[in-house]
Write a protein that holds these residues in place. Structure first.
Motif, PDB file in Angstrom:
ATOM      1  N   GLY A 258       0.965  -1.180  -0.063  1.00  0.00           N
ATOM      2  CA  GLY A 258      -0.011  -0.094  -0.047  1.00  0.00           C
ATOM      3  C   GLY A 258       0.779   1.079   0.006  1.00  0.00           C
ATOM      4  O   GLY A 258       0.142   2.375   0.246  1.00  0.00           O
ATOM      5  N   LYS A 259       2.223   1.271  -0.220  1.00  0.00           N
ATOM      6  CA  LYS A 259       3.056   2.449  -0.328  1.00  0.00           C
ATOM      7  C   LYS A 259       2.618   3.301  -1.521  1.00  0.00           C
ATOM      8  O   LYS A 259       2.610   2.874  -2.618  1.00  0.00           O
ATOM      9  N   ASP A 260       2.268   4.738  -1.069  1.00  0.00           N
ATOM     10  CA  ASP A 260       1.847   5.608  -2.625  1.00  0.00           C
ATOM     11  C   ASP A 260       3.101   5.660  -2.961  1.00  0.00           C
ATOM     12  O   ASP A 260       4.463   5.640  -2.766  1.00  0.00           O
ATOM     13  N   ILE A 261       2.982   6.425  -4.393  1.00  0.00           N
ATOM     14  CA  ILE A 261       3.933   6.573  -5.437  1.00  0.00           C
ATOM     15  C   ILE A 261       4.162   8.018  -5.463  1.00  0.00           C
ATOM     16  O   ILE A 261       3.343   8.886  -5.514  1.00  0.00           O
ATOM     17  N   PHE A 262       5.621   8.466  -5.144  1.00  0.00           N
ATOM     18  CA  PHE A 262       5.778   9.887  -5.307  1.00  0.00           C
ATOM     19  C   PHE A 262       6.766   9.961  -6.794  1.00  0.00           C
ATOM     20  O   PHE A 262       7.942   9.340  -6.494  1.00  0.00           O
ATOM     21  N   MET A 263       6.544  10.862  -7.888  1.00  0.00           N
ATOM     22  CA  MET A 263       7.407  10.606  -8.784  1.00  0.00           C
ATOM     23  C   MET A 263       7.686  12.005  -9.373  1.00  0.00           C
ATOM     24  O   MET A 263       6.841  12.755  -9.779  1.00  0.00           O
ATOM     25  N   PRO A 264       8.922  12.728  -9.081  1.00  0.00           N
ATOM     26  CA  PRO A 264       9.120  13.912  -9.441  1.00  0.00           C
ATOM     27  C   PRO A 264       9.491  13.715 -10.990  1.00  0.00           C
ATOM     28  O   PRO A 264       9.791  12.840 -11.622  1.00  0.00           O
ATOM     29  N   MET A 265       9.086  15.192 -11.746  1.00  0.00           N
ATOM     30  CA  MET A 265       9.187  15.168 -13.098  1.00  0.00           C
ATOM     31  C   MET A 265       9.977  16.351 -13.686  1.00  0.00           C
ATOM     32  O   MET A 265      10.038  17.447 -12.985  1.00  0.00           O
ATOM     33  N   LEU A 266      10.653  16.200 -14.705  1.00  0.00           N
ATOM     34  CA  LEU A 266      11.288  17.355 -15.229  1.00  0.00           C
ATOM     35  C   LEU A 266      11.186  17.363 -16.919  1.00  0.00           C
ATOM     36  O   LEU A 266      11.070  16.266 -17.672  1.00  0.00           O
ATOM     37  N   SER A 267      10.593  18.491 -17.329  1.00  0.00           N
ATOM     38  CA  SER A 267      10.373  18.543 -18.779  1.00  0.00           C
ATOM     39  C   SER A 267      10.948  19.835 -19.330  1.00  0.00           C
ATOM     40  O   SER A 267      11.298  20.793 -18.689  1.00  0.00           O
ATOM     41  N   VAL A 268      10.932  19.810 -20.571  1.00  0.00           N
ATOM     42  CA  VAL A 268      11.667  20.876 -21.207  1.00  0.00           C
ATOM     43  C   VAL A 268      10.895  21.041 -22.897  1.00  0.00           C
ATOM     44  O   VAL A 268      10.562  20.278 -23.386  1.00  0.00           O
ATOM     45  N   SER A 269      10.410  22.586 -22.663  1.00  0.00           N
ATOM     46  CA  SER A 269       9.828  22.986 -24.049  1.00  0.00           C
ATOM     47  C   SER A 269      10.830  23.441 -25.059  1.00  0.00           C
ATOM     48  O   SER A 269      11.414  24.589 -24.478  1.00  0.00           O
ATOM     49  N   ILE A 270      10.893  23.018 -25.992  1.00  0.00           N
ATOM     50  CA  ILE A 270      11.905  23.550 -27.004  1.00  0.00           C
ATOM     51  C   ILE A 270      11.424  24.118 -28.190  1.00  0.00           C
ATOM     52  O   ILE A 270      10.658  23.294 -28.938  1.00  0.00           O
ATOM     53  N   PRO A 271      11.448  25.334 -28.588  1.00  0.00           N
ATOM     54  CA  PRO A 271      10.735  25.849 -29.900  1.00  0.00           C
ATOM     55  C   PRO A 271      11.505  25.436 -31.237  1.00  0.00           C
ATOM     56  O   PRO A 271      12.218  26.281 -31.640  1.00  0.00           O
ATOM     57  N   ILE A 272      11.163  24.226 -31.377  1.00  0.00           N
ATOM     58  CA  ILE A 272      11.844  23.740 -32.731  1.00  0.00           C
ATOM     59  C   ILE A 272      11.456  24.454 -33.907  1.00  0.00           C
ATOM     60  O   ILE A 272      12.250  24.872 -34.911  1.00  0.00           O
ATOM     61  N   PHE A 273      10.262  24.720 -33.856  1.00  0.00           N
ATOM     62  CA  PHE A 273       9.738  25.552 -35.136  1.00  0.00           C
ATOM     63  C   PHE A 273       9.520  26.932 -34.739  1.00  0.00           C
ATOM     64  O   PHE A 273       8.409  27.331 -34.353  1.00  0.00           O
ATOM     65  N   ASN A 274      10.537  27.658 -34.917  1.00  0.00           N
ATOM     66  CA  ASN A 274      10.677  29.053 -34.325  1.00  0.00           C
ATOM     67  C   ASN A 274      10.701  30.241 -35.352  1.00  0.00           C
ATOM     68  O   ASN A 274      11.209  31.163 -35.328  1.00  0.00           O
ATOM     69  N   ASN A 275       9.790  29.672 -36.474  1.00  0.00           N
ATOM     70  CA  ASN A 275       9.651  30.852 -37.519  1.00  0.00           C
ATOM     71  C   ASN A 275       8.761  32.109 -36.923  1.00  0.00           C
ATOM     72  O   ASN A 275       9.112  33.217 -37.261  1.00  0.00           O
ATOM     73  N   LYS A 276       8.111  31.876 -35.716  1.00  0.00           N
ATOM     74  CA  LYS A 276       7.428  32.983 -35.397  1.00  0.00           C
ATOM     75  C   LYS A 276       8.229  33.638 -34.633  1.00  0.00           C
ATOM     76  O   LYS A 276       8.124  34.987 -34.902  1.00  0.00           O
TER      77      LYS A 276
END
Length: 384
Positions: A258-276
């Motif tokens: 019954g042990k609860d799960i803690f999951m730290p998250m790391l994400s990166v947003s990359i402007p690949i389509f940078n025509n704007k």
């Protein structure tokens, strides 16, 4: 007196107040720029509970926060601050324009009041001439026609005076509107003259004019916007945490049951389509060139307006001095005619001609004074 009116107009002006409120909004946007993207919070309940070694997963809660790249928030604040600085220049411009309007209306009102006084003095003078004419008729030194001519002239001057009274009421109404107050009589100076010497002025003063400074501030804001655009084109980093509630497995005994799960998250947003961002950068470059052209054009307009005002002020001074000489000579001619009356018959047509010339010169002198200070108001707006 005029300075008090200008101060009152500035303090009461709804236009200035509106621009000041716009500036307050612009300043508040600086605080709004110092913010992070919205924190994302999600929650879910497992309808079909997935089983794990430690128990069934019952529910899930997620928290996410995206973080812009280092320096992005500072760039956003600097951009908003530059817009606030440009908005403040609008306040300075509005106050200067209002001061010019109040000043010009004040001297227009002075001219209307002074012309009425001159006409009233001429009416009184014609009354004196009328008495002389009546006396001359009795001793056969004048005819009844001379008396009628004097009376007709009085009627013409009375008409002029009444028309000026109507113009004065309209000008007072305009002045009260500038002061943002109820209709009331406006006090002006009794006598105004033109200074003996022309004030010194250098055309370089125009470089510091707020209308040109506004373009400098806008140009700076575009540069700040370029820095902000470059910062926003960089990746964004996100951090988060997932929490999963786990139910204990029945009839089992082990350490992680019954042990609860803690999951730290790391994400990166990359402007690949940078025509704007590339397009925005090109737009900002174009806007910078546009502002340079607009500033140069406006500078030329202000320069032409300043030089024209200076020339017209010189013309007003010349006209004032010329009318002063004409008035003195007309008075000399009047005295000569009156002295002739002591020994000979008085030519009342000559009297009317001299009186008409004298009135013309007096009114033109008042007009010269008005024009001098109208141009001075423009010069002060452009150079101070």
């Amino acid at each position: 007196m005029l300075e008090n009116y200008i101060q009152q107009a500035t303090e009461n002006s709804p236009q200035v107040e509106a621009i000041e409120l716009q500036y307050e909004v612009a300043k508040e946007k600086v605080n709004a720029a110092n913010t992070l993207p919205n924190t994302e919070i999600g929650a879910g309940y497992f309808v079909s509970e997935p089983e794990t070694r430690t128990g069934a997963q019952k529910a899930k809660i997620s928290v996410r926060q995206m973080m812009p790249w280092f320096g992005t928030i500072t760039a956003r604040e600097n951009y908003s601050s530059s817009l606030a600085d440009a908005a403040y220049v609008d306040i300075v411009i509005a106050k200067r324009q209002l001061a010019m309007q109040v000043t010009q209306t004040y001297y227009q009102l002075y001219a209307l009041k002074t012309k009425q006084e001159i006409l009233q003095q001429n009416l009184e003078l014609l009354n004196t001439y009328e008495d002389l004419a009546l006396n001359a008729v009795e001793v056969d030194k004048a005819s009844s026609v001379d008396v009628l001519k004097l009376q007709i002239r009085q009627n013409e001057i009375s008409e002029q005076r009444e028309l000026l009274m109507g113009d004065e009421l309209a000008m007072e109404s305009k002045f009260n509107n500038l002061l943002h107050q109820e209709e009331q009589p406006i006090m002006v100076e009794d006598s105004i003259t033109i200074p003996a010497e022309e004030p010194m002025l250098t055309l370089e003063d125009l470089e510091l004019h707020p209308e040109l400074e506004k373009y400098d501030q806008l140009f700076l804001s575009i540069k700040k916007s370029t820095v902000l655009n470059q910062a926003e084109a960089l990746p964004s980093v996100g951090i988060g945490l997932d929490y999963i509630a786990v139910e204990e497995r029945p009839n089992m005994n082990f350490s992680d049951n019954g042990k609860d799960i803690f999951m730290p998250m790391l994400s990166v947003s990359i402007p690949i389509f940078n025509n704007k961002y590339k397009s925005v950068e090109r737009q900002l470059d174009i806007q910078q060139n546009e502002l340079k052209a607009q500033k140069e054009n406006r500078k030329n307009e202000l320069d032409s307006r300043l030089k024209e005002a200076l020339q017209q002020r010189i013309s007003a001074r010349i006209s004032y001095q010329t009318q002063q000489k004409n008035i003195e000579q007309a008075k000399d001619a009047e005295e000569i005619l009156l002295k002739q009356y002591e020994t000979d018959q008085l030519d009342f047509q000559d009297v009317l001609d001299i009186q008409e010339l004298q009135l013309k010169f007096q009114l033109k002198q008042v007009e010269a004074i008005k024009n001098y200070y109208l141009q001075t108001a423009i010069i002060n707006y452009l150079s101070n």
